[in-house]
Design a protein around this motif. Structure first.
Motif, mmCIF file in Angstrom:
data_model
loop_
_atom_site.group_PDB
_atom_site.id
_atom_site.type_symbol
_atom_site.label_atom_id
_atom_site.label_comp_id
_atom_site.label_asym_id
_atom_site.label_seq_id
_atom_site.Cartn_x
_atom_site.Cartn_y
_atom_site.Cartn_z
ATOM 1 N N THR A 166 6.261 13.317 -5.051
ATOM 2 C CA THR A 166 7.165 14.458 -4.987
ATOM 3 C C THR A 166 6.496 15.681 -5.602
ATOM 4 O O THR A 166 6.663 16.804 -5.124
ATOM 5 C CB THR A 166 8.454 14.150 -5.762
ATOM 6 O OG1 THR A 166 8.772 12.790 -5.573
ATOM 7 C CG2 THR A 166 9.582 14.990 -5.280
ATOM 8 N N GLY A 167 5.741 15.448 -6.675
ATOM 9 C CA GLY A 167 5.044 16.550 -7.331
ATOM 10 C C GLY A 167 4.092 17.254 -6.375
ATOM 11 O O GLY A 167 4.029 18.491 -6.342
ATOM 12 N N THR A 168 3.362 16.473 -5.574
ATOM 13 C CA THR A 168 2.438 17.071 -4.607
ATOM 14 C C THR A 168 3.198 17.938 -3.611
ATOM 15 O O THR A 168 2.764 19.044 -3.267
ATOM 16 C CB THR A 168 1.701 15.959 -3.830
ATOM 17 O OG1 THR A 168 1.366 14.927 -4.744
ATOM 18 C CG2 THR A 168 0.460 16.493 -3.168
ATOM 19 N N VAL A 169 4.330 17.430 -3.149
ATOM 20 C CA VAL A 169 5.120 18.195 -2.181
ATOM 21 C C VAL A 169 5.520 19.534 -2.777
ATOM 22 O O VAL A 169 5.362 20.589 -2.159
ATOM 23 C CB VAL A 169 6.365 17.379 -1.761
ATOM 24 C CG1 VAL A 169 7.269 18.226 -0.885
ATOM 25 C CG2 VAL A 169 5.958 16.111 -1.042
ATOM 26 N N MET A 170 6.022 19.489 -4.029
ATOM 27 C CA MET A 170 6.479 20.725 -4.668
ATOM 28 C C MET A 170 5.299 21.675 -4.912
ATOM 29 O O MET A 170 5.426 22.888 -4.752
ATOM 30 C CB MET A 170 7.194 20.403 -5.989
ATOM 31 C CG MET A 170 8.445 19.567 -5.809
ATOM 32 S SD MET A 170 9.726 20.403 -4.839
ATOM 33 C CE MET A 170 10.932 19.109 -4.624
ATOM 34 N N GLN A 171 4.161 21.105 -5.309
ATOM 35 C CA GLN A 171 2.966 21.936 -5.501
ATOM 36 C C GLN A 171 2.623 22.694 -4.227
ATOM 37 O O GLN A 171 2.290 23.874 -4.249
ATOM 38 C CB GLN A 171 1.772 21.054 -5.859
ATOM 39 C CG GLN A 171 1.548 20.876 -7.347
ATOM 40 C CD GLN A 171 0.512 19.800 -7.598
ATOM 41 O OE1 GLN A 171 -0.406 19.618 -6.793
ATOM 42 N NE2 GLN A 171 0.665 19.081 -8.699
ATOM 43 N N ARG A 172 2.696 21.979 -3.096
ATOM 44 C CA ARG A 172 2.354 22.623 -1.829
ATOM 45 C C ARG A 172 3.313 23.760 -1.521
ATOM 46 O O ARG A 172 2.909 24.807 -0.998
ATOM 47 C CB ARG A 172 2.354 21.593 -0.701
ATOM 48 C CG ARG A 172 1.149 20.683 -0.796
ATOM 49 C CD ARG A 172 1.134 19.616 0.254
ATOM 50 N NE ARG A 172 -0.015 18.743 0.041
ATOM 51 C CZ ARG A 172 -0.173 17.560 0.600
ATOM 52 N NH1 ARG A 172 0.744 17.100 1.421
ATOM 53 N NH2 ARG A 172 -1.252 16.840 0.356
ATOM 54 N N VAL A 173 4.604 23.551 -1.859
ATOM 55 C CA VAL A 173 5.567 24.628 -1.635
ATOM 56 C C VAL A 173 5.191 25.831 -2.473
ATOM 57 O O VAL A 173 5.206 26.985 -2.001
ATOM 58 C CB VAL A 173 6.995 24.141 -1.963
ATOM 59 C CG1 VAL A 173 7.982 25.297 -1.861
ATOM 60 C CG2 VAL A 173 7.405 23.018 -1.024
ATOM 61 N N LEU A 174 4.811 25.592 -3.739
ATOM 62 C CA LEU A 174 4.450 26.705 -4.622
ATOM 63 C C LEU A 174 3.212 27.421 -4.095
ATOM 64 O O LEU A 174 3.154 28.662 -4.080
ATOM 65 C CB LEU A 174 4.213 26.190 -6.039
ATOM 66 C CG LEU A 174 5.469 25.683 -6.772
ATOM 67 C CD1 LEU A 174 5.125 25.139 -8.145
ATOM 68 C CD2 LEU A 174 6.493 26.802 -6.895
ATOM 69 N N VAL A 175 2.226 26.650 -3.664
ATOM 70 C CA VAL A 175 1.004 27.262 -3.121
ATOM 71 C C VAL A 175 1.357 28.113 -1.907
ATOM 72 O O VAL A 175 0.868 29.234 -1.738
ATOM 73 C CB VAL A 175 -0.013 26.164 -2.750
ATOM 74 C CG1 VAL A 175 -1.142 26.737 -1.893
ATOM 75 C CG2 VAL A 175 -0.580 25.520 -3.997
ATOM 76 N N ALA A 176 2.254 27.589 -1.065
ATOM 77 C CA ALA A 176 2.599 28.309 0.161
ATOM 78 C C ALA A 176 3.303 29.625 -0.131
ATOM 79 O O ALA A 176 3.254 30.547 0.671
ATOM 80 C CB ALA A 176 3.489 27.420 1.031
ATOM 81 N N ALA A 177 3.946 29.705 -1.303
ATOM 82 C CA ALA A 177 4.660 30.942 -1.623
ATOM 83 C C ALA A 177 3.710 32.043 -2.089
ATOM 84 O O ALA A 177 4.098 33.210 -2.160
ATOM 85 C CB ALA A 177 5.710 30.665 -2.695
ATOM 86 N N LEU A 178 2.456 31.665 -2.415
ATOM 87 C CA LEU A 178 1.529 32.641 -3.016
ATOM 88 C C LEU A 178 1.287 33.892 -2.164
ATOM 89 O O LEU A 178 1.362 35.008 -2.685
ATOM 90 C CB LEU A 178 0.209 31.955 -3.383
ATOM 91 C CG LEU A 178 0.307 31.029 -4.605
ATOM 92 C CD1 LEU A 178 -1.039 30.375 -4.898
ATOM 93 C CD2 LEU A 178 0.794 31.815 -5.821
ATOM 94 N N PRO A 179 0.971 33.766 -0.848
ATOM 95 C CA PRO A 179 0.687 34.998 -0.089
ATOM 96 C C PRO A 179 1.858 35.967 -0.104
ATOM 97 O O PRO A 179 1.654 37.183 -0.294
ATOM 98 C CB PRO A 179 0.423 34.501 1.331
ATOM 99 C CG PRO A 179 0.262 33.034 1.256
ATOM 100 C CD PRO A 179 0.818 32.558 -0.034
ATOM 101 N N GLY A 180 3.054 35.440 0.046
ATOM 102 C CA GLY A 180 4.227 36.311 0.040
ATOM 103 C C GLY A 180 4.402 36.984 -1.310
ATOM 104 O O GLY A 180 4.692 38.182 -1.393
ATOM 105 N N ALA A 230 0.840 -1.192 0.000
ATOM 106 C CA ALA A 230 0.000 0.000 0.000
ATOM 107 C C ALA A 230 0.877 1.245 0.000
ATOM 108 O O ALA A 230 2.027 1.202 0.436
ATOM 109 C CB ALA A 230 -0.893 -0.008 1.233
ATOM 110 N N HIS A 231 0.343 2.333 -0.484
ATOM 111 C CA HIS A 231 1.085 3.586 -0.501
ATOM 112 C C HIS A 231 0.132 4.736 -0.237
ATOM 113 O O HIS A 231 -1.030 4.684 -0.620
ATOM 114 C CB HIS A 231 1.792 3.774 -1.841
ATOM 115 C CG HIS A 231 2.807 4.871 -1.827
ATOM 116 N ND1 HIS A 231 2.488 6.172 -2.113
ATOM 117 C CD2 HIS A 231 4.117 4.871 -1.509
ATOM 118 C CE1 HIS A 231 3.562 6.916 -1.996
ATOM 119 N NE2 HIS A 231 4.579 6.155 -1.625
ATOM 120 N N SER A 232 0.658 5.769 0.415
ATOM 121 C CA SER A 232 -0.191 6.891 0.788
ATOM 122 C C SER A 232 -0.663 7.677 -0.421
ATOM 123 O O SER A 232 -1.626 8.425 -0.339
ATOM 124 C CB SER A 232 0.582 7.823 1.714
ATOM 125 O OG SER A 232 1.716 8.310 1.026
ATOM 126 N N GLY A 233 -0.001 7.520 -1.567
ATOM 127 C CA GLY A 233 -0.389 8.264 -2.753
ATOM 128 C C GLY A 233 0.291 9.603 -2.872
ATOM 129 O O GLY A 233 0.162 10.287 -3.884
#
Lengths: 351, 575, 202
Positions: A14-28, A8-11
């Motif tokens: 790496t792409g999801t991780v990077m996406q989250r970083v990009l989203v987090a940069a948006l407010p700044g 089994a895998h959580s799904g």
């Protein structure tokens, strides 16, 4: 193909991780665009696409399948961070040179994603800062301090960036709060703050800069909540920065290195704490190691700001700690299960 | 008792348990054939023999586990099973459907002594049914004082509900087994039963069963939050007692013994009803089975038989696993039999267990370290495992990895971390063994040298005291010229001994060819000696050559003399 | 102004010094326990050269296969280790082969050498095996074994305790009937595991 446990895998990818970083940069990024104009968006687009192209090219040269590695967006994140760090109206080749340096010099010679010794974005920033100090210091003043219309619009920005007109003669560039404190000419902190429009409205760390830092702080909280990063490195870095500022705080004399609030919310502090120091590839592996790494980064950032040759020290501090990370890893191996000091001998009284 | 203790790491997994936990444990129809692995146990029955249910089929081998007949019938064949989990011989039993028991003599366990009870546990062939398969009688005879008995009713892996159903339906028997285990362990001060919070019915049943008979001991049912791998023995002990089993040690080192509920049930059946371990509860689960359920399966039942009872649809099955999705192993042969450690067969569809993605480079995100229940650094272990840096692997405590797979589950780069660690662990263990063997060799060499020195000291002391009397006898054998008569004598005696009964040609021929070989070897060596060789070297070789010639001549003479009586003395004169 | 300047800088200087001290303590404090590479350097500085050489010999000995075969020309592994510590070439141990040479080179910080063919060639690990039907019980092989791994008594069949045999082949020569042969040692399962490693991502 032989499959192996776990099946089994959580799904999570790496792409999801990077996406989250990009989203987090948006407010700044949004705060930067509001205060310093849309130039930042152009820089991000330039640096991001240059990084992406450079990555594709290197992967091709190295004979690696480019598809999955490009899709994970790690090169994009590097490019975006470079774009954020550049002055909004810096000439177009600066962003491209920076991204190319990050991918071609700081990342792939070490083995590519996961193997680079230095944070590629910060290595590129440092290289640009050393090579093109003038272009790298042309920051516009924040929007509220400029008379109407001085802050260029999108088209104007594009023109300035691509036609190579230097922004300086237009009179809207302004020293950053950290610059001001470096070249504070004999004023007490209080006098200084009342004298300069950057602090005039009661802002502790400079108009605009404060909001941008708050934006990146919000993104950092999001990353923490999504468990993309752990709290150790950012908290340690910010704590060390505050501690150093407090230790060196002399009640606001003319020789002051600036109050803690200035160091916390000015310059690249929050960007560094939540997006750079937390770069997992180049920091220490264990939580204890990350605490140590963050702590020393904070000390170095302050030291460079206070006594060094540059007004902000995040990039150099991070690079120095990248060098120390493997050593920190060696001395901070966590105590594994069954190796504890708290090992109880048999027959111990039940609690 | 506060369940406030915790263990580091762990992950929340979708449980997928309701499908199989809703229905009561089923008893499947008797399969046409039962396959019983014999290992190196000694068979006590012959092919064709009729056997009764519970009858001893094979006496315990090196693993200490006897083999019993799970039902009555006859032994159809004893054959080699190369594809079994452990390749070896197996007995094939054809049930007769009558389920006739062999003679049982249930004795109230309360009236029996501890050694008798232990012997009965051993004879019943009980092992840890949670998956470990460790012989229960060894655990029940601890070498350390035990103050806590931990009962494992966690069952933290998704899909598996065998222990859940057993606790719901047989809580009384489990509690009875628990009391027996406690008695055998010298009445530990407290008994802690750990049950995950997604099994409220099981916890209620256990509570009710405990309430029936009061007990002076502290017996507590602790309902713990579901978090994989909370059911791991070491994690459960940490959760319940706050103690950590030392690295490389056993729970008893910290005064704890841990049993799975299924094991306690088997213990009760063995001691109270005199029934050996003949069956176990197996969960058949997964989307490729239309009726997931638990089965009371006789040991040796082919997996295919249970799958068929659950309306298995092979076409929908993406992965067939022996065990759960986290630690199960792929099952490529549906005719494989149920063994004592088979707790689950998972027939998962592609939607449930999608095929593994292509691994990507490690970005050292550290999610693996966050979930590792052993507080290891999986990303560093991977780096060192790939580099085969065994010293760093040991510094990072590779051998404390419990293979739970939590790291690989969360890895965004889909790296098969557990595979890397298993391969690296095998290497580290081999290197440790090599290192241990080298140390042992050094110790033996030192002992050898010490003994030689002591003996030569004694010998020279004797020489000094008794000149002339025993000098010949004790002449040091190291001088080659002196050794010759001794060797001839030995050979003489050996030949005399061999020839006394029946003179045999073959040994003499071998001795002759061996001697000829040595002559040839030594001659080349002698010829190869150059001017730098010392006289001593030359003499040594000459003496050995002489000896070889003597041996060869002797053998040749013996061969010639073979039809007649062997000559009493060797000529001893070459050419 | 001078004193004010000094006062403002003092805390910062102290903090930086303290940080450096903590870091240094962490690095070297750990290293003396965990890291022998660093140990050697420290030891050479503090203690006499002779002690260092003795310690080096012990560390080299730890890397040797302990076959005690004498192929290096020394009576056992420890004398060879001492000789290497004293400067002799470390390429004389065929049982250890390239792996041992590489490990010693790593320890000494010098480039590895090729195995000196004069002392033998590297081969698979061997164990001695006595063809028991041919053994005449002469006991001559017993004292030859450096690790006492041969079991036997006069006029009784002898046998090699395979688990203790180092494969030195010193017992082969003394046998008067040549019934001892060297056979490959059983392969460890872990060696097979090496070929079953999963692929590594780029």
């Amino acid at each position: 193909m032989i499959t192996s446990a776990p099946h089994a895998h959580s799904g999570l990818t790496t792409g999801t991780v990077m996406q989250r970083v990009l989203v987090a940069a948006l407010p700044g990024i949004a705060a930067m665009v509001w205060y310093f104009g849309p130039g930042t968006l152009i820089q991000i687009a330039l640096a991001g696409s240059a990084a992406f192209a450079a990555e594709a090219m290197v992967l091709r040269l190295r004979g690696r399948p480019p598809g999955p590695t490009l899709a994970d967006g790690s090169a994009l994140v590097t490019g975006v961070l470079i774009g954020i760090a550049l002055p909004p109206l810096a000439p177009w080749w600066l962003a491209i040179a920076g991204s190319a340096f990050a991918i071609l010099v700081a990342k792939h010679p070490y083995g590519g994603l996961g193997y680079n010794l230095f944070n590629p974005a910060m290595a590129a920033y440092a290289a640009l800062l050393v090579s093109f100090p003038d272009a790298m210091s042309q920051w516009p003043g924040p929007r509220p301090l400029l008379s109407d219309g001085t802050l260029p619009g999108l088209v104007d920005s594009l023109q300035r960036i691509f036609t190579g007109q230097h922004a300086a003669p237009d009179g809207f560039t302004m020293a950053t709060p950290l610059d001001l404190f470096r070249h504070n000419s004999g004023l007490m902190v209080q006098q200084f703050q009342t004298a300069h429009p950057l602090f005039a409205r009661g802002d502790l760390a400079g108009v605009g800069w404060e909001t941008v830092n708050l934006g990146f702080l919000a993104g950092g909280v999001y990353l923490l909540a999504r468990r993309v990063i752990t709290w150790h490195a950012p908290v340690a870095m910010l704590a060390a920065l505050v501690l150093m500022a407090l230790l060196c705080n002399d009640g606001g004399s003319s020789a002051s290195r600036g109050p803690p609030s200035l160091h916390l919310f000015s310059g690249a502090t929050m960007l560094g704490a939540f997006f750079i120091v937390t770069d997992p590839v180049t920091t220490a592996a264990s939580n204890r190691g990350r605490l140590l790494c963050g702590l020393l980064t904070g000390v170095l950032v302050f030291a460079i700001r206070a006594w060094g040759g540059y007004s902000d020290g995040v990039a150099f501090a991070v690079l120095l700690m990248n060098l120390a990370a493997p050593l920190i890893d060696r001395i901070t191996v966590p105590r594994a299960y069954g190796h504890g000091r708290a090992r109880q001998h048999h027959g111990a009284p039940p609690e | 008792m506060s369940p406030a203790r915790t263990f580091p790491g762990g992950i929340l997994l979708p449980a997928h348990k309701h499908a199989s936990s809703a229905t009561p444990i089923r008893t499947p129809a008797l399969p046409p054939e039962l396959f019983l692995s014999l290992g190196d146990a000694t068979p006590l029955v012959a092919v064709g023999d009729p056997v009764l249910k519970g009858q001893l089929l094979a006496a315990a081998g090196s693993d200490g586990l006897p083999v019993h007949a799970p039902t009555s019938g006859h032994v159809a064949r004893i054959e080699f099973a190369p594809r079994a989990e452990v390749p070896g011989h197996r007995a094939v039993l054809i049930p007769d459907g009558a389920e006739r028991w062999c003679e049982r003599t249930p004795v109230n366990p309360a009236t029996r002594t501890l050694p008798e009870l232990l012997a009965a546990v051993r004879a019943a062939g009980i092992v840890g049914l949670g998956g470990g398969g460790f012989p229960t009688d060894i655990k029940l005879a601890p070498t350390h004082p035990i103050d806590t008995l931990v009962i494992n009713g966690m069952e933290c892996e998704p899909y598996i509900t065998a222990d859940d159903r057993l606790m719901r339906e047989e809580a009384g028997a489990i509690v009875a087994g628990m009391r027996l285990a406690a008695r055998l362990l010298g009445d530990p001060a407290r008994i802690l039963v750990g049950i995950e919070d997604d099994k409220p019915e099981a916890a209620a049943a256990m509570t009710a069963a405990l309430a029936v008979a009061d007990d002076p001991r502290e017996i507590v049912i602790v309902v713990l939050p579901s978090r994989y791998p909370a059911g791991g023995e070491r994690q459960l002990i940490q959760l319940l007692t706050g103690r950590q089993v030392p690295s490389g040690g056993l729970p008893r080192d910290v005064g704890v013994v841990c049993f799975n509920v299924g094991t306690l049930y088997a213990l009760h059946r063995a001691l109270a009803l005199d029934e050996p371990l003949l069956s176990r509860i197996v969960t058949i689960a997964g989307g490729a089975c239309r009726e997931p359920a638990n089965y009371r399966a006789l040991l040796g039942t082919p997996v295919a038989h249970l799958l068929a009872a659950s309306s298995y649809q092979p076409a929908r099955c993406e992965q067939l696993l022996l065990g759960g999705p986290m630690m199960g192993i792929p099952l490529d042969d549906v005719q494989a039999p149920v063994t004592k450690t088979t707790h689950c067969i998972l027939a998962a569809t592609a939607a449930e267990l999608p095929p593994a993605r292509q691994p990507q480079p490690c970005i050292r995100c550290g999610l693996c370290a966050d979930v590792c229940p052993a507080s290891l650094l999986p990303q560093q272990l991977l780096r060192h495992a790939v580099a085969r840096d065994h010293r760093q692997l040991e510094r990072h405590h590779l051998l404390d990895c419990i293979d739970c797979g939590a790291c690989a589950y969360v890895c965004p780069s889909a790296i098969p971390l557990v595979d890397h660690y298993r391969a690296a662990k095998a290497e580290v263990r081999a290197l440790r063994a090599e290192r241990g063997a080298a140390d042992q060799a050094r110790r033996r060499f030192e002992a050898h040298q010490a003994r030689v020195a002591r003996q030569s000291g004694e010998r020279s002391a004797r020489h000094a005291g008794l000149i002339g009397t025993s000098a010949d006898h004790d002449a040091p054998a190291s001088a080659p010229v002196d050794a010759a008569p001794v060797a001839t004598d030995l050979l003489e005696q050996a030949l005399a001994r061999a020839g006394a009964a029946t003179p045999r040609r073959a040994p003499l021929e071998r001795a002759l060819s061996a001697a000829e070989n040595r002559i040839a070897q030594l001659e080349t060596q002698l010829a190869a000696l150059d001017a730098t060789a010392t006289e001593a070297q030359r003499n040594g070789l000459r003496a050995r050559l002489e000896q070889a010639r003597l041996d060869g001549d002797l053998a040749r003479q013996r061969l010639l003399a073979l039809p007649a009586e062997p000559s009493p003395t060797p000529d001893g004169n070459p050419q | 102004m001078g004193s004010a300047e000094f006062l403002t800088q003092l805390p910062a200087a102290l903090a930086t010094l303290a940080t450096l001290a903590v870091l240094a303590a962490a690095v070297f404090g750990r290293a003396t326990h965990a890291d022998r590479d660093i140990d050697i350097d420290i030891d050479i500085g503090i203690q006499g050269l002779q002690t260092a050489e003795r310690e080096l010999a012990a560390q080299i000995e730890d890397l040797l296969p302990q076959t005690q075969c004498g192929q290096c020309g020394h009576p056992g592994c420890r004398p060879y280790a001492r000789a290497v510590a004293a400067g002799e070439p470390f390429n004389k141990c065929p049982p250890g082969g390239h792996a041992t040479i590489a490990a010693i080179a790593d320890l000494l910080g010098t480039p590895p050498l090729a195995l000196d063919p004069e002392h033998g060639r590297e081969g698979p690990k061997l164990v001695a095996y006595i063809r028991e039907a041919e053994c005449i019980g002469c006991t001559k092989c017993l004292p030859a074994c450096p690790v006492d791994a041969i079991l036997g008594a006069p006029r009784q069949m002898h046998t090699v305790i395979a688990a203790e045999c180092t494969g030195c082949d010193l017992c082969v020569e003394p046998c008067p009937v040549d019934c001892i042969e060297m056979i490959p040692a059983p392969v460890r399962s872990a060696l097979m595991a090496r070929d079953q490693r999963p692929p590594v991502a780029a």
